[in-house]
Scaffold this motif. Sequence first.
Motif, PDB file in Angstrom:
ATOM      1  N   ARG A  41       1.131  -1.418  -0.224  1.00  0.00           N
ATOM      2  CA  ARG A  41      -0.415   0.022   0.325  1.00  0.00           C
ATOM      3  C   ARG A  41       0.723   0.986  -0.362  1.00  0.00           C
ATOM      4  O   ARG A  41       1.546   1.375   1.047  1.00  0.00           O
ATOM      5  N   TRP A  42       1.597   1.543  -1.242  1.00  0.00           N
ATOM      6  CA  TRP A  42       2.383   2.911  -1.434  1.00  0.00           C
ATOM      7  C   TRP A  42       1.860   4.254  -0.897  1.00  0.00           C
ATOM      8  O   TRP A  42       2.394   5.097  -0.206  1.00  0.00           O
ATOM      9  N   ARG A  43       0.802   4.696  -0.401  1.00  0.00           N
ATOM     10  CA  ARG A  43       0.485   5.852   0.190  1.00  0.00           C
ATOM     11  C   ARG A  43       0.041   5.560   1.378  1.00  0.00           C
ATOM     12  O   ARG A  43       0.954   6.448   2.152  1.00  0.00           O
ATOM     13  N   TRP A  44      -0.123   4.573   2.148  1.00  0.00           N
ATOM     14  CA  TRP A  44       0.276   4.335   3.246  1.00  0.00           C
ATOM     15  C   TRP A  44       1.698   3.945   3.816  1.00  0.00           C
ATOM     16  O   TRP A  44       2.620   4.467   4.741  1.00  0.00           O
ATOM     17  N   LEU A  45       2.363   3.371   3.094  1.00  0.00           N
ATOM     18  CA  LEU A  45       4.330   2.922   3.286  1.00  0.00           C
ATOM     19  C   LEU A  45       5.180   4.619   2.942  1.00  0.00           C
ATOM     20  O   LEU A  45       5.332   5.381   3.858  1.00  0.00           O
ATOM     21  N   ALA A  46       4.393   5.576   1.906  1.00  0.00           N
ATOM     22  CA  ALA A  46       4.632   6.584   2.032  1.00  0.00           C
ATOM     23  C   ALA A  46       4.193   7.794   3.663  1.00  0.00           C
ATOM     24  O   ALA A  46       5.427   8.507   4.192  1.00  0.00           O
ATOM     25  N   SER A  47       3.253   7.194   3.755  1.00  0.00           N
ATOM     26  CA  SER A  47       2.739   7.730   5.110  1.00  0.00           C
ATOM     27  C   SER A  47       3.961   7.578   6.870  1.00  0.00           C
ATOM     28  O   SER A  47       3.832   8.358   7.408  1.00  0.00           O
ATOM     29  N   CYS A  48       4.242   6.027   6.523  1.00  0.00           N
ATOM     30  CA  CYS A  48       4.912   6.002   7.598  1.00  0.00           C
ATOM     31  C   CYS A  48       6.516   6.394   7.156  1.00  0.00           C
ATOM     32  O   CYS A  48       7.391   6.258   8.510  1.00  0.00           O
ATOM     33  N   LEU A  49       6.900   7.597   6.503  1.00  0.00           N
ATOM     34  CA  LEU A  49       8.505   7.722   6.546  1.00  0.00           C
ATOM     35  C   LEU A  49       8.869   8.791   7.608  1.00  0.00           C
ATOM     36  O   LEU A  49       9.790   8.370   8.178  1.00  0.00           O
ATOM     37  N   LEU A  50       8.215   9.603   7.801  1.00  0.00           N
ATOM     38  CA  LEU A  50       7.978  10.848   8.284  1.00  0.00           C
ATOM     39  C   LEU A  50       7.974  10.204  10.371  1.00  0.00           C
ATOM     40  O   LEU A  50       9.047  10.271  10.730  1.00  0.00           O
ATOM     41  N   PRO A  51       6.703   9.699  10.676  1.00  0.00           N
ATOM     42  CA  PRO A  51       7.420   8.937  11.578  1.00  0.00           C
ATOM     43  C   PRO A  51       8.760   8.287  12.000  1.00  0.00           C
ATOM     44  O   PRO A  51       9.641   8.490  13.051  1.00  0.00           O
ATOM     45  N   ALA A  52       8.785   7.277  10.719  1.00  0.00           N
ATOM     46  CA  ALA A  52       9.822   6.740  11.097  1.00  0.00           C
ATOM     47  C   ALA A  52      11.620   7.156  11.141  1.00  0.00           C
ATOM     48  O   ALA A  52      12.221   7.074  11.899  1.00  0.00           O
ATOM     49  N   ALA A  53      11.252   8.513  10.156  1.00  0.00           N
ATOM     50  CA  ALA A  53      12.868   9.309  10.293  1.00  0.00           C
ATOM     51  C   ALA A  53      12.838   9.796  11.487  1.00  0.00           C
ATOM     52  O   ALA A  53      13.811  10.188  12.024  1.00  0.00           O
ATOM     53  N   VAL A  54      12.132  10.556  11.895  1.00  0.00           N
ATOM     54  CA  VAL A  54      12.188  11.078  13.430  1.00  0.00           C
ATOM     55  C   VAL A  54      12.351   9.964  13.920  1.00  0.00           C
ATOM     56  O   VAL A  54      13.035  10.366  15.247  1.00  0.00           O
ATOM     57  N   ALA A  55      11.963   9.104  13.916  1.00  0.00           N
ATOM     58  CA  ALA A  55      11.949   8.384  15.193  1.00  0.00           C
ATOM     59  C   ALA A  55      13.928   7.113  15.131  1.00  0.00           C
ATOM     60  O   ALA A  55      14.198   7.363  16.611  1.00  0.00           O
ATOM     61  N   THR A  56      14.171   6.953  14.266  1.00  0.00           N
ATOM     62  CA  THR A  56      15.640   6.868  14.117  1.00  0.00           C
ATOM     63  C   THR A  56      16.834   7.852  13.672  1.00  0.00           C
ATOM     64  O   THR A  56      17.592   7.748  14.513  1.00  0.00           O
ATOM     65  N   ALA A  57      15.971   9.012  14.201  1.00  0.00           N
ATOM     66  CA  ALA A  57      17.060  10.633  14.580  1.00  0.00           C
ATOM     67  C   ALA A  57      16.812   9.968  16.120  1.00  0.00           C
ATOM     68  O   ALA A  57      18.254  11.152  16.548  1.00  0.00           O
TER      69      ALA A  57
END
Length: 353
Positions: free
Chosen positions: A131-147
């Motif tokens: 689900r590409w739109r959902w995957l794209a939605s997860c990018l920012l939360p994952a980036a902030v958590a990783t940072a």
Amino acid sequence: MTDGVSPVGAGQNRLEYHRLYRGLPRYRWWKPLLAGIVALLYCGIASSTLLAVFLVVTSAVTSATGTPSEFFLPDGQVNQVAFSGIDAASPVSLLMNLGLVAVWMPCILLALWTVGIRPTGRITSVAFRIRWRWLASCLLPAAVATAAMMVLGAVVVPAIQGESLFAPSTPPGTFLLCALVILLVTPFQAAAEEYAFRGGLMQIMGAWVRWRWLAISLPTLLFALAHNYDIWGLIDVALFGITAAWITWRTGGLEAAIVLHALNNIALFLLLSSGMNGSTVVQNSTGGPIILTGTVVMMAIFVLWIERLRRRQRLVTTAAPDSEGSGAPRGWAEATPSRLNPTRPSNTQGDFR
């Protein structure tokens, strides 16, 4: 076709992600087990073939240049030290080690197709695809958590311990090549592990046992034991694994876990590749219990954010059982806007998962 909204009239017999095999028109109890066995066979063949190719290529380079590559000693014997871990300052070492895992994903999909668990996208999500739109939605939360994890692990914790990062030691040209390999191959390596542990194993367990926590916990244990870390590193990886498994069940697919896993490993490999961590080789020892602090913060940020997004987007997290001869779950694709209901080195920097 919508992506991430719940259709009206969803029945009570809809299947959660870990139970999707039960929706097969011709489900048999042995099919998931056979798929797992065939997947192991295919992964073994693919990994062995890839390893052989690397050995042949590096041997040819050694013979042509007269200079042993990192995988060979001057007498032509295989350098066991080079094969015992990943050197993130070596593009070849990165490509080989990450590639050996990345090939799991097509092998797993091929195994599902071989034993008749189709469409093979059943392992990806309740939509039977990414689900590409959902995957794209997860990018920012994952980036902030990783940072948050990187800042805590690479700056705050070392400062508390009286340590600091080293100056970069990898030559710029080598680092750029390594970074290219990391950016291109690590997402596939991370996705392959998710398909294996949060996908295949979780759905195999779910096909036999309805209780979701068994389907979440047992693959997590195997995921942790697949990593060669000390006890604190194993606990850290297990915490990551059980969170990824819970998110997969909660969101009905692998997308969120893949994004988090990929960004985590990319960040850690880039740090390791630069030499700023004091070594470019993935170590077996970790920073002890203090490393768990960073992982807890990382997981908490990500889980809370993903849960909020899931609810706001009314994400589909279940699928109806296939009709006889059908190749897709019923109901999820027919929704329209008018019909919607009101979805490391293993030290203080973190662990490669």
